[in-house]
Motif scaffolding. Structure first.
Motif: not given
Length: 91
Positions: A12-14, A28-31, A40-47, A81-88
């Motif tokens: 989905g991200v690709l 990164v910010t856009r995704v 995208y499929p899933g929420d922040r934690a699932a992604t 992207l993973a690091a950005a999604l880890s940030t609240p």
């Protein structure tokens, strides 16, 4: 999460980044915004979980949804992207 599950998230991200020439911070910010908004499929934690599992994988990350980006470019992008999604997310 099984392999098929994380590949679905990554595909989905690709799909969403396939036409981006450079995978910079704006992508990164856009995704991240897209994940937060449910585009995208899933929420922040699932992604984030899918990205973590993918990055632990030794296989290619774009074997099902090819892009013009190299494996190294994708791995670097997915780490950021993973690091950005880890940030609240801001409220």
């Amino acid at each position: 999460m099984g392999t098929d599950s994380w590949k679905g998230h990554l595909n989905g991200v690709l799909y969403g980044i396939q036409f981006d020439r450079v995978l910079d911070d704006s992508v990164v910010t856009r995704v991240v915004n897209g994940v937060t908004a449910g585009h995208y499929p899933g929420d922040r934690a699932a992604t984030r979980d899918a990205l973590d599992q993918a990055l632990r994988s030794s296989g290619p990350l774009n074997d099902q949804a090819e892009t013009h980006h190299s494996e190294d470019e994708l791995r670097s992008f997915f780490r950021r992207l993973a690091a950005a999604l880890s940030t609240p997310s801001p409220s």
